[in-house]
Scaffold this motif. Structure first.
Motif, PDB file in Angstrom:
ATOM      1  N   HIS A 173      16.025  31.335 -42.110  1.00 29.77           N
ATOM      2  CA  HIS A 173      15.002  32.291 -41.691  1.00 29.77           C
ATOM      3  C   HIS A 173      14.970  33.495 -42.623  1.00 29.77           C
ATOM      4  N   VAL A 232      12.972  31.015 -30.437  1.00 32.37           N
ATOM      5  CA  VAL A 232      12.497  29.620 -30.411  1.00 32.37           C
ATOM      6  C   VAL A 232      12.976  28.987 -31.709  1.00 32.37           C
ATOM      7  N   THR A 234      13.879  25.071 -33.708  1.00 31.78           N
ATOM      8  CA  THR A 234      14.069  23.615 -33.750  1.00 31.78           C
ATOM      9  C   THR A 234      14.955  23.295 -34.943  1.00 31.78           C
ATOM     10  N   ARG A 239      12.146  18.859 -36.849  1.00 30.50           N
ATOM     11  CA  ARG A 239      10.889  19.625 -36.895  1.00 30.50           C
ATOM     12  C   ARG A 239       9.671  18.725 -37.035  1.00 30.50           C
ATOM     13  N   ARG A 240       8.517  19.318 -36.696  1.00 30.75           N
ATOM     14  CA  ARG A 240       7.211  18.660 -36.829  1.00 30.75           C
ATOM     15  C   ARG A 240       7.135  17.386 -35.979  1.00 30.75           C
ATOM     16  N   ARG A 241       7.745  17.494 -34.809  1.00 30.19           N
ATOM     17  CA  ARG A 241       7.639  16.389 -33.843  1.00 30.19           C
ATOM     18  C   ARG A 241       7.173  16.943 -32.498  1.00 30.19           C
ATOM     19  N   GLY A 242       6.730  18.176 -32.502  1.00 29.03           N
ATOM     20  CA  GLY A 242       6.229  18.761 -31.264  1.00 29.03           C
ATOM     21  C   GLY A 242       7.298  19.332 -30.337  1.00 29.03           C
ATOM     22  N   ALA A 244       8.970  22.288 -30.531  1.00 27.23           N
ATOM     23  CA  ALA A 244       8.742  23.706 -30.190  1.00 27.23           C
ATOM     24  C   ALA A 244       7.604  23.812 -29.174  1.00 27.23           C
ATOM     25  N   GLU A 245       6.599  23.005 -29.342  1.00 27.06           N
ATOM     26  CA  GLU A 245       5.481  23.076 -28.393  1.00 27.06           C
ATOM     27  C   GLU A 245       5.955  22.722 -26.973  1.00 27.06           C
ATOM     28  N   THR A 273       7.609  28.065 -41.758  1.00 30.72           N
ATOM     29  CA  THR A 273       7.536  26.999 -40.744  1.00 30.72           C
ATOM     30  C   THR A 273       6.356  27.207 -39.798  1.00 30.72           C
ATOM     31  N   ARG A 274       5.522  28.214 -40.089  1.00 31.89           N
ATOM     32  CA  ARG A 274       4.255  28.419 -39.389  1.00 31.89           C
ATOM     33  C   ARG A 274       4.420  28.561 -37.877  1.00 31.89           C
ATOM     34  N   ARG A 281      -1.310  27.577 -30.576  1.00 27.48           N
ATOM     35  CA  ARG A 281      -1.654  26.317 -29.921  1.00 27.48           C
ATOM     36  C   ARG A 281      -1.268  26.342 -28.438  1.00 27.48           C
TER      37      ARG A 281
HETATM   38  C1  COA Z   1       8.856  27.407 -35.961  1.00 29.83           C
HETATM   39  C2  COA Z   1       9.605  26.243 -35.348  1.00 29.83           C
HETATM   40  C3  COA Z   1      10.265  26.693 -34.046  1.00 29.83           C
HETATM   41  C4  COA Z   1       8.617  25.115 -35.074  1.00 29.83           C
HETATM   42  O1  COA Z   1       9.328  24.029 -34.504  1.00 29.83           O
HETATM   43  P1  COA Z   1       8.749  22.528 -34.455  1.00 29.83           P
HETATM   44  O2  COA Z   1       9.525  21.838 -33.394  1.00 29.83           O
HETATM   45  O3  COA Z   1       8.736  21.938 -35.785  1.00 29.83           O
HETATM   46  O4  COA Z   1       7.248  22.810 -33.962  1.00 29.83           O
HETATM   47  P2  COA Z   1       6.143  21.729 -33.570  1.00 29.83           P
HETATM   48  O5  COA Z   1       6.598  20.363 -34.000  1.00 29.83           O
HETATM   49  O6  COA Z   1       5.779  21.924 -32.148  1.00 29.83           O
HETATM   50  O7  COA Z   1       4.932  22.205 -34.480  1.00 29.83           O
HETATM   51  C5  COA Z   1       5.113  22.329 -35.887  1.00 29.83           C
HETATM   52  C6  COA Z   1       4.044  21.554 -36.636  1.00 29.83           C
HETATM   53  O8  COA Z   1       4.293  20.181 -36.519  1.00 29.83           O
HETATM   54  C7  COA Z   1       3.085  19.520 -36.107  1.00 29.83           C
HETATM   55  N1  COA Z   1       3.469  18.345 -35.319  1.00 29.83           N
HETATM   56  C8  COA Z   1       3.791  18.306 -34.010  1.00 29.83           C
HETATM   57  N2  COA Z   1       4.087  17.028 -33.662  1.00 29.83           N
HETATM   58  C9  COA Z   1       3.954  16.292 -34.773  1.00 29.83           C
HETATM   59  C10 COA Z   1       4.143  14.925 -35.057  1.00 29.83           C
HETATM   60  N3  COA Z   1       4.527  14.073 -34.113  1.00 29.83           N
HETATM   61  N4  COA Z   1       3.943  14.527 -36.321  1.00 29.83           N
HETATM   62  C11 COA Z   1       3.576  15.381 -37.298  1.00 29.83           C
HETATM   63  N5  COA Z   1       3.394  16.710 -37.088  1.00 29.83           N
HETATM   64  C12 COA Z   1       3.575  17.134 -35.849  1.00 29.83           C
HETATM   65  C13 COA Z   1       2.386  20.552 -35.298  1.00 29.83           C
HETATM   66  O9  COA Z   1       1.013  20.280 -35.193  1.00 29.83           O
HETATM   67  C14 COA Z   1       2.652  21.783 -36.099  1.00 29.83           C
HETATM   68  O10 COA Z   1       1.769  21.842 -37.191  1.00 29.83           O
HETATM   69  P3  COA Z   1       1.119  23.198 -37.726  1.00 29.83           P
HETATM   70  O11 COA Z   1       2.233  23.922 -38.437  1.00 29.83           O
HETATM   71  O12 COA Z   1       0.064  22.731 -38.644  1.00 29.83           O
HETATM   72  O13 COA Z   1       0.613  23.948 -36.516  1.00 29.83           O
HETATM   73  C15 COA Z   1      10.710  25.679 -36.295  1.00 29.83           C
HETATM   74  O14 COA Z   1      10.123  25.342 -37.536  1.00 29.83           O
HETATM   75  C16 COA Z   1      11.851  26.630 -36.543  1.00 29.83           C
HETATM   76  O15 COA Z   1      12.868  26.583 -35.842  1.00 29.83           O
HETATM   77  N6  COA Z   1      11.718  27.501 -37.569  1.00 29.83           N
HETATM   78  C17 COA Z   1      12.761  28.437 -37.938  1.00 29.83           C
HETATM   79  C18 COA Z   1      13.001  29.453 -36.866  1.00 29.83           C
HETATM   80  C19 COA Z   1      11.747  30.247 -36.537  1.00 29.83           C
HETATM   81  O16 COA Z   1      11.068  30.730 -37.409  1.00 29.83           O
HETATM   82  N7  COA Z   1      11.482  30.380 -35.233  1.00 29.83           N
HETATM   83  C20 COA Z   1      10.356  31.148 -34.746  1.00 29.83           C
HETATM   84  C21 COA Z   1      10.789  32.510 -34.364  1.00 29.83           C
HETATM   85  S1  COA Z   1       9.903  33.779 -35.231  1.00 29.83           S
END
Ligand code: COA
Length: 301
Positions: A173, A232, A234, A239-242, A244-245, A273-274, A281
């Motif tokens: 981070h 929050v 992951t 990551r990118r498996r939904g 966090a959502e 990590t957006r 969303r």
């Molecule tokens: C930010 C964070 C929590 C997101 O976690 P994640 O579990 O990857 O989040 P999600 O999977 O729900 O969503 C991330 C992306 O994956 C996409 N996604 C969700 N399921 C998916 C799937 N099955 N296949 C491909 N992509 C998918 C989402 O659409 C989203 O895309 P977007 O960035 O275009 O909106 C994670 O990257 C993280 O821990 N980052 C570092 C810590 C941090 O910054 N935390 C936030 C506090 S400020």
């Protein structure tokens, strides 16, 4: 101009300055008395007040803990609050000289509402947003066959595992994330009040991500308490498996069940990590923008 040590007896006068600063847009919320007292009392830091005609017209604090910014391994944190523009320059000079004497930090960092000018010599390096979610709006309930969400209160997951998932998620981070220790984890559990939120998502029974929150009575001009999402994360491997959502939506459901009408959080707007997209969303909207300002410390040049 004389700067005097900030003392416990100055707390309420300084707090009044903070309230006025929130109204000018420096903060989204007036920092609490408890936070102010902790900043004044910190070992690795120092704080001063400036008096003009017997009244406290300026406050400056430098240290490992700030009024708003999260703690960092890289940056000492600065807060300057004054209603007298002429005090800005001497308060900044004192702060930089003081930070130079603190061990280990590479820069001095402060957060200010985007509409408020940054301190002299500082550059804007990032934005942090506050986002709010209206819990009275209907939302889809998360349900995934491959993901289960475990509550801390079930005691099925060890404290070590919670700390490990948080630290793995935040290792990269921005800004020098201060890793959690078991001690910090237990202190948080003890201080979060009776209604806390700690959920871990597991995918195919493997730890995948966590979300932490609590109920917050903030002095931000809104009357009702809010569900505050503190963390929050992951794990990179999940990551990118939904995940966090699922976590955010589960947290919103919990807050809603507790009768809360809104949730809020702070997010690093530049996160690679957006994270802000995930929150959007899930129904969050940006309600305040902080600029992050930094100046490098000489020792690091
Ligand atoms: C930010 C964070 C929590 C997101 O976690 P994640 O579990 O990857 O989040 P999600 O999977 O729900 O969503 C991330 C992306 O994956 C996409 N996604 C969700 N399921 C998916 C799937 N099955 N296949 C491909 N992509 C998918 C989402 O659409 C989203 O895309 P977007 O960035 O275009 O909106 C994670 O990257 C993280 O821990 N980052 C570092 C810590 C941090 O910054 N935390 C936030 C506090 S400020």
């Amino acid at each position: 101009m004389m700067l005097e040590p900030a003392l416990a007896e100055d707390l309420s006068e300084i707090h009044a300055l903070l309230s006025a600063a929130r109204e000018r847009g420096q903060f989204d919320t007036t920092p609490s008395m408890e936070r102010l007292a902790a900043v004044l009392g910190q070992q690795a830091g120092d704080a001063r007040v400036a008096r003009v005609a017997g009244r406290i017209a300026g406050f400056v604090a430098v240290g490992a803990m700030g009024l708003v910014a999260p703690p960092s391994t890289q940056a000492a944190l600065l807060d300057i609050v004054t209603d007298d523009e002429q005090l800005q320059a001497p308060l900044v000079d004192w702060a930089i000289a003081t930070a130079e004497r603190l061990p280990s930090f590479r820069s001095l960092r402060t957060l200010r509402g985007r509409g408020v000018a940054g301190p002299a010599h500082f550059s804007k390096v990032r934005e942090i947003w506050r986002m709010d979610c209206d819990l009275t709006m209907p939302r889809p309930t998360p349900s995934r066959g491959d993901v289960d969400v475990v509550d801390y209160s079930t005691r099925t997951i060890t404290d070590d595992a919670w700390v490990q998932v948080i630290n793995e998620s935040f290792a990269e981070h921005w800004g020098g994330y201060l890793p959690w220790t078991l001690e910090r984890w237990r202190e948080r559990l003890a201080s979060r009040g009776p209604v806390g939120l700690e959920l871990m998502a597991r995918q195919h029974s493997e730890p995948a991500g966590v979300i932490l929150g609590h109920v917050s009575e903030r002095d931000d001009g809104r009357s009702s308490p809010a569900g505050f999402i503190e963390v929050v994360g992951t794990r990179p491997s999940h990551r990118r498996r939904g995940i966090a959502e699922v976590l955010v939506r589960s947290a919103l459901d919990r807050f809603s069940q507790q009768g809360l009408h809104r949730a809020l959080l702070m997010v690093d707007a530049g996160s690679s990590t957006r994270a802000a997209e995930v929150y959007t969303r899930c129904g969050f909207e940006r309600t305040f923008r902080y600029a992050v300002w930094e100046v490098p410390l000489q020792r690091a040049r």
